[in-house]
Design a protein around this motif. Structure first.
Motif, PDB file in Angstrom:
ATOM      1  N   PRO A 147       0.787  -1.245   0.000  1.00 18.33           N
ATOM      2  CA  PRO A 147       0.000   0.000   0.000  1.00 18.33           C
ATOM      3  C   PRO A 147       0.820   1.298   0.000  1.00 18.33           C
ATOM      4  O   PRO A 147       0.255   2.366  -0.165  1.00 18.33           O
ATOM      5  CB  PRO A 147      -0.823  -0.103   1.299  1.00 18.33           C
ATOM      6  CG  PRO A 147      -0.807  -1.538   1.655  1.00 18.33           C
ATOM      7  CD  PRO A 147       0.516  -2.058   1.193  1.00 18.33           C
ATOM      8  N   ARG A 148       2.142   1.201   0.216  1.00 18.60           N
ATOM      9  CA  ARG A 148       3.018   2.390   0.229  1.00 18.60           C
ATOM     10  C   ARG A 148       2.516   3.417   1.250  1.00 18.60           C
ATOM     11  O   ARG A 148       2.107   4.531   0.920  1.00 18.60           O
ATOM     12  CB  ARG A 148       3.097   3.007  -1.171  1.00 18.60           C
ATOM     13  CG  ARG A 148       3.508   2.018  -2.234  1.00 18.60           C
ATOM     14  CD  ARG A 148       3.549   2.641  -3.598  1.00 18.60           C
ATOM     15  NE  ARG A 148       4.715   3.478  -3.781  1.00 18.60           N
ATOM     16  CZ  ARG A 148       4.967   4.189  -4.876  1.00 18.60           C
ATOM     17  NH1 ARG A 148       4.105   4.165  -5.879  1.00 18.60           N
ATOM     18  NH2 ARG A 148       6.048   4.914  -4.963  1.00 18.60           N
ATOM     19  N   PHE A 149       2.577   3.017   2.505  1.00 17.12           N
ATOM     20  CA  PHE A 149       2.021   3.815   3.598  1.00 17.12           C
ATOM     21  C   PHE A 149       2.684   5.191   3.722  1.00 17.12           C
ATOM     22  O   PHE A 149       2.018   6.183   3.993  1.00 17.12           O
ATOM     23  CB  PHE A 149       2.167   3.039   4.913  1.00 17.12           C
ATOM     24  CG  PHE A 149       1.434   1.739   4.931  1.00 17.12           C
ATOM     25  CD1 PHE A 149       0.058   1.706   5.048  1.00 17.12           C
ATOM     26  CD2 PHE A 149       2.106   0.524   4.818  1.00 17.12           C
ATOM     27  CE1 PHE A 149      -0.639   0.511   5.058  1.00 17.12           C
ATOM     28  CE2 PHE A 149       1.426  -0.669   4.827  1.00 17.12           C
ATOM     29  CZ  PHE A 149       0.052  -0.683   4.944  1.00 17.12           C
TER      30      PHE A 149
ATOM     31  N   ARG B  85       4.145   7.006   1.325  1.00 15.78           N
ATOM     32  CA  ARG B  85       3.736   7.871   0.218  1.00 15.78           C
ATOM     33  C   ARG B  85       2.318   8.398   0.423  1.00 15.78           C
ATOM     34  O   ARG B  85       2.005   9.531   0.046  1.00 15.78           O
ATOM     35  CB  ARG B  85       3.809   7.097  -1.095  1.00 15.78           C
ATOM     36  CG  ARG B  85       5.230   6.726  -1.514  1.00 15.78           C
ATOM     37  CD  ARG B  85       6.080   7.947  -1.793  1.00 15.78           C
ATOM     38  NE  ARG B  85       7.380   7.587  -2.353  1.00 15.78           N
ATOM     39  CZ  ARG B  85       8.343   8.459  -2.605  1.00 15.78           C
ATOM     40  NH1 ARG B  85       8.171   9.738  -2.323  1.00 15.78           N
ATOM     41  NH2 ARG B  85       9.483   8.056  -3.119  1.00 15.78           N
ATOM     42  N   LYS B  86       1.446   7.591   1.015  1.00  9.74           N
ATOM     43  CA  LYS B  86       0.059   8.011   1.250  1.00  9.74           C
ATOM     44  C   LYS B  86      -0.017   9.170   2.235  1.00  9.74           C
ATOM     45  O   LYS B  86      -0.878  10.051   2.106  1.00  9.74           O
ATOM     46  CB  LYS B  86      -0.763   6.831   1.780  1.00  9.74           C
ATOM     47  CG  LYS B  86      -1.176   5.832   0.710  1.00  9.74           C
ATOM     48  CD  LYS B  86      -2.087   4.768   1.296  1.00  9.74           C
ATOM     49  CE  LYS B  86      -2.597   3.829   0.206  1.00  9.74           C
ATOM     50  NZ  LYS B  86      -3.505   2.786   0.745  1.00  9.74           N
ATOM     51  N   LEU B  87       0.865   9.146   3.232  1.00  6.89           N
ATOM     52  CA  LEU B  87       0.822  10.166   4.285  1.00  6.89           C
ATOM     53  C   LEU B  87       1.948  11.198   4.149  1.00  6.89           C
ATOM     54  O   LEU B  87       2.140  12.008   5.048  1.00  6.89           O
ATOM     55  CB  LEU B  87       0.904   9.496   5.663  1.00  6.89           C
ATOM     56  CG  LEU B  87      -0.305   8.647   6.062  1.00  6.89           C
ATOM     57  CD1 LEU B  87      -0.025   7.878   7.337  1.00  6.89           C
ATOM     58  CD2 LEU B  87      -1.529   9.532   6.267  1.00  6.89           C
ATOM     59  N   GLU B  88       2.676  11.145   3.036  1.00  6.83           N
ATOM     60  CA  GLU B  88       3.831  12.036   2.883  1.00  6.83           C
ATOM     61  C   GLU B  88       3.423  13.503   2.877  1.00  6.83           C
ATOM     62  O   GLU B  88       4.059  14.337   3.540  1.00  6.83           O
ATOM     63  CB  GLU B  88       4.588  11.701   1.591  1.00  6.83           C
ATOM     64  CG  GLU B  88       5.878  12.487   1.449  1.00  6.83           C
ATOM     65  CD  GLU B  88       6.677  12.080   0.232  1.00  6.83           C
ATOM     66  OE1 GLU B  88       7.850  12.476   0.143  1.00  6.83           O
ATOM     67  OE2 GLU B  88       6.128  11.363  -0.649  1.00  6.83           O
TER      68      GLU B  88
ATOM     69  N   LYS C 116       0.790  14.908   4.209  1.00  9.56           N
ATOM     70  CA  LYS C 116       0.358  15.269   5.567  1.00  9.56           C
ATOM     71  C   LYS C 116       1.558  15.427   6.493  1.00  9.56           C
ATOM     72  O   LYS C 116       1.596  16.342   7.335  1.00  9.56           O
ATOM     73  CB  LYS C 116      -0.582  14.184   6.099  1.00  9.56           C
ATOM     74  CG  LYS C 116      -1.267  14.531   7.400  1.00  9.56           C
ATOM     75  CD  LYS C 116      -2.275  13.452   7.783  1.00  9.56           C
ATOM     76  CE  LYS C 116      -2.999  13.813   9.081  1.00  9.56           C
ATOM     77  NZ  LYS C 116      -3.976  12.764   9.464  1.00  9.56           N
TER      78      LYS C 116
ATOM     79  N   SER D 182       1.362   0.655  10.624  1.00  7.87           N
ATOM     80  CA  SER D 182       0.655   0.137   9.446  1.00  7.87           C
ATOM     81  C   SER D 182       1.566  -0.783   8.645  1.00  7.87           C
ATOM     82  O   SER D 182       1.140  -1.850   8.180  1.00  7.87           O
ATOM     83  CB  SER D 182       0.172   1.295   8.565  1.00  7.87           C
ATOM     84  OG  SER D 182      -0.701   2.141   9.270  1.00  7.87           O
TER      85      SER D 182
ATOM     86  N   ASP E 181      10.350   2.697   2.512  1.00  9.09           N
ATOM     87  CA  ASP E 181       8.923   2.521   2.741  1.00  9.09           C
ATOM     88  C   ASP E 181       8.520   1.051   2.634  1.00  9.09           C
ATOM     89  O   ASP E 181       7.647   0.572   3.351  1.00  9.09           O
ATOM     90  CB  ASP E 181       8.134   3.358   1.725  1.00  9.09           C
ATOM     91  CG  ASP E 181       6.654   3.432   2.056  1.00  9.09           C
ATOM     92  OD1 ASP E 181       6.290   3.126   3.209  1.00  9.09           O
ATOM     93  OD2 ASP E 181       5.855   3.793   1.176  1.00  9.09           O
TER      94      ASP E 181
END
Length: 373
Positions: free
Chosen positions: A206-208, A210-213, A215, A250, A291
């Motif tokens: 899911p590349r956690f 990158r998803k929250l980068e 933020k 995560s 990541d």
């Protein structure tokens, strides 16, 4: 029957008094570590001499008389701080680590270690008995088997303020090896998907990060604008720490579930022994590689398969699995990283580059290595 060790990490919820004692122990162990590290350095610079753990352990008694507050914390934790210093020196002289550094009060993660003696560390219902702390509330999300003996406990505090305990256990187990002559899979590292297997299974990571980068960048920007060590600075710092903690938890949860699925499904797993740090620096893929958590993932595969009597085998990182055709075995002289499809010049086959590498690793290396292992 062989003896093994396994650690169980839990979240703990100390009350105000217990939290103060924990924080005091953090400070006392740090003081002892720094005090004796300074003594070692001064003695070596002045007389070119070194001291041992036993000598420094004897000096701990007069230090307690000098600094009375050291008696208020767990005495074993202070001794463990000296053992950690001794280990740090050994790692340096054996060229496994850099020279020991002084511990900072403003370190992002604080911890201390204590050893179980006379059953002074034990689980009682929803509480954990710890030296100098008494019964501490614990979130026991996973039960420790009855035949597992608690040997030590490491109490730590994460940057987000949460307290954790890691219980190191010892147990005896007769691991029966599972035949690995069939049901084998090869894994090839993939930057975007974590891995591609020889069965064409893709992890779809899911590349956690990158998803929250975005933020995280926003929170870090807000932190940089605050006056350092002000109340607003601490609030902004806590916000950054919580995002980092969410990413970390995560990732661990995903990798634990995925590794459990693989070692349960297959009798043997073949993967490549990659230099992840070097690869990330050379190709400027630092964020993406970090990541993925490939190193953590391979460690999980190794110890989980060992407990089930199965095998996780790493082949040499210089083995050219990407350049070898998984159909006919011919080797390409050159294969640029930009080529994501493998085209064989000999048998004219076409296959996804990562799938070809994992299939090659499985077909050409697995059986020979399993016979030797």
């Amino acid at each position: 029957m062989k003896t093994y060790n396994l650690a169980f990490k839990y979240r703990i919820y100390p009350n105000e008094t217990q939290a103060n004692t924990i924080n005091q122990t953090f400070g006392c162990t740090r003081l002892v570590y720094n005090r004796f590290l300074g003594q070692r350095k001064e003695l070596y610079e002045a007389e070119k001499k070194s001291v041992t753990y036993n000598t420094q352990a004897k000096e701990l008694v007069p230090l307690k008389l000098e600094l009375q507050f050291l008696k208020e914390v767990d005495s074993i934790a202070l001794q463990q701080a000296l053992k950690n210093l001794e280990t740090a020196y050994k790692n340096f002289f054996q060229k496994r680590a850099a020279f020991p550094k002084f511990k900072s009060k403003r370190s992002t993660r604080k911890s201390y270690n204590t050893v179980s003696t006379s059953n002074n560390i034990r689980v009682e219902g929803n509480f954990l008995k710890l030296p100098k702390l008494g019964l501490v509330k614990i979130k026991l999300h996973r039960q420790i088997p009855q035949n597992y003996v608690i040997k030590s406990a490491t109490i730590s505090q994460e940057p987000n303020g949460a307290y954790y305990v890691s219980l190191l256990t010892e147990f005896e187990k007769d691991i029966k090896e599972v035949p690995s002559d069939n049901n084998i899979v090869g894994l090839d590292f993939a930057m975007s998907e974590l891995f591609v297997s020889s069965d064409n299974q893709r992890a779809d990571y899911p590349r956690f990060f990158r998803k929250l980068e975005a933020k995280l960048v926003k929170a870090q920007r807000e932190l940089s604008r605050k006056v350092k060590f002000s109340q607003n600075w601490y609030k902004a710092k806590l916000k950054v720490a919580k995002i980092h903690n969410l990413i970390k938890n995560s990732r661990k949860d995903f990798l634990h579930k995925l590794s459990h699925e693989l070692v349960t499904k297959y009798n043997a797993i073949i993967l490549e022994d990659l230099n992840i740090k070097g690869m990330s620096q050379a190709l400027n893929f630092g964020k993406s590689v970090a990541d993925n958590g490939w190193g953590m993932f391979t460690t999980m595969l190794q110890y989980k398969s060992m407990f089930l009597g199965k095998q996780t085998i790493k082949i040499d990182k210089w083995f050219p699995s990407s350049k070898i055709c998984s159909f006919c075995g011919s080797v390409k002289t050159e294969l640029p990283l930009s080529s994501r499809v493998y085209r064989c010049d000999k048998c004219n086959s076409e296959i996804d580059r990562d799938l070809n590498a994992s299939a090659t690793r499985f077909v050409m290396k697995s059986y020979d290595m399993l016979k030797v292992a």
